[in-house]
Design a protein around this motif. Structure first.
Motif, PDB file in Angstrom:
ATOM      1  N   PRO A 242      -7.342   4.134  -4.213  1.00 11.16           N
ATOM      2  CA  PRO A 242      -8.487   3.934  -3.454  1.00 11.16           C
ATOM      3  C   PRO A 242      -8.086   3.665  -1.855  1.00 11.16           C
ATOM      4  O   PRO A 242      -6.564   4.175  -1.615  1.00 11.16           O
ATOM      5  CB  PRO A 242      -7.377   2.632  -3.774  1.00 11.16           C
ATOM      6  N   HIS A 243      -8.706   3.238  -1.209  1.00 13.81           N
ATOM      7  CA  HIS A 243      -8.450   3.398   0.101  1.00 13.81           C
ATOM      8  C   HIS A 243      -7.254   2.337   0.665  1.00 13.81           C
ATOM      9  O   HIS A 243      -6.563   2.732   2.176  1.00 13.81           O
ATOM     10  CB  HIS A 243      -9.939   3.262   1.121  1.00 13.81           C
TER      11      HIS A 243
ATOM     12  N   PHE B 272      -0.015  -5.743   0.975  1.00  7.87           N
ATOM     13  CA  PHE B 272      -1.115  -4.641   1.443  1.00  7.87           C
ATOM     14  C   PHE B 272      -0.328  -3.892   1.856  1.00  7.87           C
ATOM     15  O   PHE B 272       0.189  -3.731   1.727  1.00  7.87           O
ATOM     16  CB  PHE B 272      -2.292  -5.753   2.165  1.00  7.87           C
ATOM     17  N   THR B 273      -0.890  -2.411   1.382  1.00  5.54           N
ATOM     18  CA  THR B 273      -0.927  -1.234   2.000  1.00  5.54           C
ATOM     19  C   THR B 273      -2.079  -0.112   1.860  1.00  5.54           C
ATOM     20  O   THR B 273      -2.519  -0.885   1.347  1.00  5.54           O
ATOM     21  CB  THR B 273       0.213  -0.940   1.572  1.00  5.54           C
ATOM     22  N   TYR B 274      -2.111   0.714   2.627  1.00  5.54           N
ATOM     23  CA  TYR B 274      -2.907   1.150   2.750  1.00  5.54           C
ATOM     24  C   TYR B 274      -2.804   2.743   1.316  1.00  5.54           C
ATOM     25  O   TYR B 274      -1.140   3.150   1.308  1.00  5.54           O
ATOM     26  CB  TYR B 274      -3.591   2.409   4.333  1.00  5.54           C
ATOM     27  N   ARG B 275      -3.824   4.273   1.678  1.00  8.85           N
ATOM     28  CA  ARG B 275      -3.509   5.001   0.605  1.00  8.85           C
ATOM     29  C   ARG B 275      -2.881   6.053   1.389  1.00  8.85           C
ATOM     30  O   ARG B 275      -1.785   6.552   0.946  1.00  8.85           O
ATOM     31  CB  ARG B 275      -5.091   6.107   0.418  1.00  8.85           C
TER      32      ARG B 275
ATOM     33  N   ARG C 191      -8.249  -2.028   8.259  1.00  4.71           N
ATOM     34  CA  ARG C 191      -8.333  -0.811   8.867  1.00  4.71           C
ATOM     35  C   ARG C 191      -9.016   0.543   8.147  1.00  4.71           C
ATOM     36  O   ARG C 191      -9.500   1.274   8.069  1.00  4.71           O
ATOM     37  CB  ARG C 191      -6.553   0.487   8.626  1.00  4.71           C
ATOM     38  N   VAL C 192      -9.958  -0.552   6.993  1.00  7.69           N
ATOM     39  CA  VAL C 192     -10.429  -0.176   5.736  1.00  7.69           C
ATOM     40  C   VAL C 192     -12.113  -0.712   6.387  1.00  7.69           C
ATOM     41  O   VAL C 192     -11.663  -2.056   6.166  1.00  7.69           O
ATOM     42  CB  VAL C 192      -9.884   0.363   4.550  1.00  7.69           C
ATOM     43  N   SER C 193     -12.682  -0.604   5.119  1.00  8.66           N
ATOM     44  CA  SER C 193     -13.776  -1.259   4.769  1.00  8.66           C
ATOM     45  C   SER C 193     -13.326  -2.176   4.161  1.00  8.66           C
ATOM     46  O   SER C 193     -13.103  -2.079   3.062  1.00  8.66           O
ATOM     47  CB  SER C 193     -15.200  -0.796   4.991  1.00  8.66           C
TER      48      SER C 193
ATOM     49  N   THR D  15      -9.391  -2.423  -3.082  1.00 13.44           N
ATOM     50  CA  THR D  15      -9.107  -2.701  -4.374  1.00 13.44           C
ATOM     51  C   THR D  15      -8.325  -3.309  -4.157  1.00 13.44           C
ATOM     52  O   THR D  15      -7.222  -4.119  -3.845  1.00 13.44           O
ATOM     53  CB  THR D  15      -8.492  -1.512  -5.262  1.00 13.44           C
ATOM     54  N   TRP D  16      -8.601  -5.273  -4.926  1.00 11.60           N
ATOM     55  CA  TRP D  16      -7.601  -6.021  -5.429  1.00 11.60           C
ATOM     56  C   TRP D  16      -7.014  -6.330  -6.725  1.00 11.60           C
ATOM     57  O   TRP D  16      -7.615  -6.005  -7.545  1.00 11.60           O
ATOM     58  CB  TRP D  16      -8.750  -7.189  -4.528  1.00 11.60           C
TER      59      TRP D  16
END
Length: 606
Positions: A8-9, A25-28, A145-147, A152-153
């Protein structure tokens, strides 16, 4: 781990607790970094009453007199406190501890209501969804930083929750506007286990590198998730390559969380103030909240070696209006004997007793991991250490955040727990060819000219079976008749049952209870006169899943489990399926041998 291109992004995990809730949360690109370099982000919630900041906010929701959502968390606490101080709270709805309404429920309905602290009720699905929506909106604002469509939740739920409770939570989240295909449910102790594997900074008796090596090289460990409402206990076995976990005993636990300690204290305190708690809690809300914060601090400070009495700060207005026996000239503190204060932790004995029972049934458990808010209680942690001195007992340094951060990791790698154990024996209600002297006479009925026995429990999977994530339990060669034109567009609803008896024979047995249905939607042009189909069920996931196929052309029907029972459910009564089969990618599940009484016939719509 999935291929990097499939990751996921961004992943947002909401830890929706009985007492406190938050999100991480975090990013890819962050997830792909090493464990030491990876950063998982949180919100910071500010409390005006307690005067601090935290990564979680109280799980309290406020609705106005028009039954419209107003606020959640500290904002709700402070607004309701203000309303009560100025006597303007009448008609408002203030909800707390409402998550416990889903605990230990084998049957739930979408019409469930929940009561606020004054006894007024609203639909539970509304209170849950609005509270979750508050957290969702806050997270979307922060994950910039992402749409939104690329998020993903993950929602955490206790592992001891039933399938109806999980579905209720899923539907509450979907009502917030989240895409169902972007939503995962993570079991709380499993999420915490992921946190401990990837972020293994711990407090305990072994070097953290030794623990990391243990978790990556095989072995068994127990994880005890001690939250505000419930305690979840799971036992996992690590694969030899260290990449996968298998649940080797069904998750279990009880209502022994931090709130049970609070209840014992406030029962004690209520006697001290001549049973005026209810009045003061409503009329002096901000002062009562300050008292709760004061006790929470003392609860966490309690040590197993503490021998002196405990002096608890009490707001002056509570002392005065509660007629508490405290000398203002001396202090504003209530003196609680050491013996009385220790008695508030009685639920820790329930936890230990349950752990003893598990150790008696499962061998070779070398490690105990304590997570959740209550794991930060040195008193409870040391009680467990002293009782199980032959085990290694560890507490992560951020035990309260373990589930929340682990759920973020779960969102990137939801297949880490590759197999789970069935908690009950599950099956379908069906009819079979009647056998003289074998079937109950009172269940005998002629169906389409055939002598049949109704109310048969057709077992799909047995309690104790270990089923992998992608493992299918197949019931095939069901038949249904749709000659009657009124039945050609009927939604087939197959009754689904759970039993505590592995040898259950009839759905009317005392051990057996209907917990839901398999709902099958007809094709666009309706059902043919006769339908032969098979049902595939998946029990090795965090949520049960089902697929139904038409054997004539292998087309997949639109099918789903529905565990939220209404008052009256029109049902399809399947007749005599073929023996259950299991198709597994690796080790087969422990399924029973085929029953010789089963025969292939057909089913009718009731």
């Amino acid at each position: 781990m999935a291929d990097n291109t499939d990751l996921p992004h961004a992943v947002v995990a909401i830890d929706f607790g009985t007492s406190y809730s938050g999100y991480a949360f975090t990013y890819r690109d962050e997830y792909k970094k090493s464990n030491n370099a990876r950063e998982i982000f949180h919100n910071s919630w500010a409390s005006g009453i307690a005067g601090n900041h935290s990564v979680k906010a109280p799980t309290v929701a406020l609705f106005n007199p028009n039954k419209e959502f107003y606020s959640f968390g500290y904002e709700a606490e402070e607004k309701f406190s203000e309303l009560t101080e100025y006597k303007k709270h009448k008609g408002w709805y203030y909800f707390s501890k409402f998550k416990m309404q889903l605990f230990d429920k084998m049957k739930l309905s979408r019409d469930l209501v929940t009561a606020d602290q004054s006894g007024k009720v609203l639909p539970a699905i509304t209170v849950f969804s609005e509270s979750l929506g508050y957290l969702v909106r806050a997270a979307i604002h922060q994950v910039n930083r992402v749409s939104e469509k690329d998020i993903t939740w993950v929602i955490t739920v206790p592992a001891i929750w039933t399938e109806p409770a999980k579905q209720f939570m899923r539907e509450a989240v979907i009502k917030t506007g989240i895409d169902e295909d972007k939503l995962l449910l993570a079991l709380e102790p499993e999420a915490a286990a992921l946190y401990c594997r990837y972020l293994p900074t711990t407090r305990g008796g072994k070097d953290e590198n030794d623990i990391l090596g243990f978790l990556n090289q095989g072995g068994r460990y127990m994880i005890v998730d001690m939250g505000g409402g419930t305690v979840d206990i799971a036992v996992h076995e690590v694969s030899e390559d260290g990449k996968k976990l298998t649940e080797i005993i069904p998750a279990s636990g009880g209502a022994w969380g931090g709130d049970s300690v609070n209840k014992r204290f406030f029962n004690y305190f209520d006697k001290k103030i001549k049973h005026k708690s209810r009045i003061l809690k409503q009329s002096r809300t901000s002062h009562w909240m300050a008292l709760e914060c004061s006790f929470e601090a003392k609860k966490r400070q309690m040590r197993s070696k503490t021998e002196h009495n405990i002096r608890l700060q009490v707001p002056p207005v509570i002392i005065t209006e509660g007629e508490l026996d405290i000398d203002f000239a001396q202090s504003f503190k209530l003196n609680i004997s050491n013996k009385d204060f220790r008695s508030f932790f009685e639920s820790a004995n329930d936890i230990i007793s349950h752990m003893e029972d598990i150790f008696g049934r499962v061998a070779d458990i070398e490690l105990i991991l304590l997570v959740g808010g209550c794991a930060q209680s040195d008193y409870i942690a040391n009680m467990i250490r002293e009782r199980f001195s032959d085990k290694t007992v560890l507490v992560p340094t951020k035990a309260e955040e373990a589930v929340m951060e682990g759920a973020v990791l779960f969102g990137f790698d939801p297949w880490t727990v590759s197999a789970r154990m069935c908690r009950h024996t599950y099956g379908i209600d069906c009819s079979r060819k009647f056998r003289e002297g074998f079937h109950r006479e009172e269940y005998r009925k002629e169906i389409d000219g055939r002598d049949m026995c109704q109310n048969i429990f057709s077992k799909v999977v047995t309690e104790g079976d270990i089923l992998e994530f992608s493992e299918k339990c197949i019931h095939d060669q069901y038949f249904s008749s749709h000659k009657d034109k009124s039945r050609q567009n009927i939604v087939m609803k197959v009754p689904f049952y759970a039993s505590t008896d592995k040898s259950c024979r009839y759905t009317t047995d005392q051990s057996c209870e209907q917990i839901g249905i398999v709902e099958v939607t007809p094709p666009v042009d309706g059902w043919p006169d006769h339908v032969k189909y098979r049902i595939e069920m998946y029990f090795g996931r965090t949520e049960f899943a089902v697929k139904v196929f038409n054997d004539a052309d292998e087309s997949e029907c639109d099918a789903k489990f529905d565990f939220l029972l209404e008052q009256k459910i029109p049902e399809l009564a399947p007749i005599s399926p073929a023996p259950a089969q299991v198709q597994a990618p690796a080790q087969p599940a422990q399924v029973p041998a085929p029953d010789p009484e089963r025969e292939k016939t057909r089913c009718v719509v009731s």
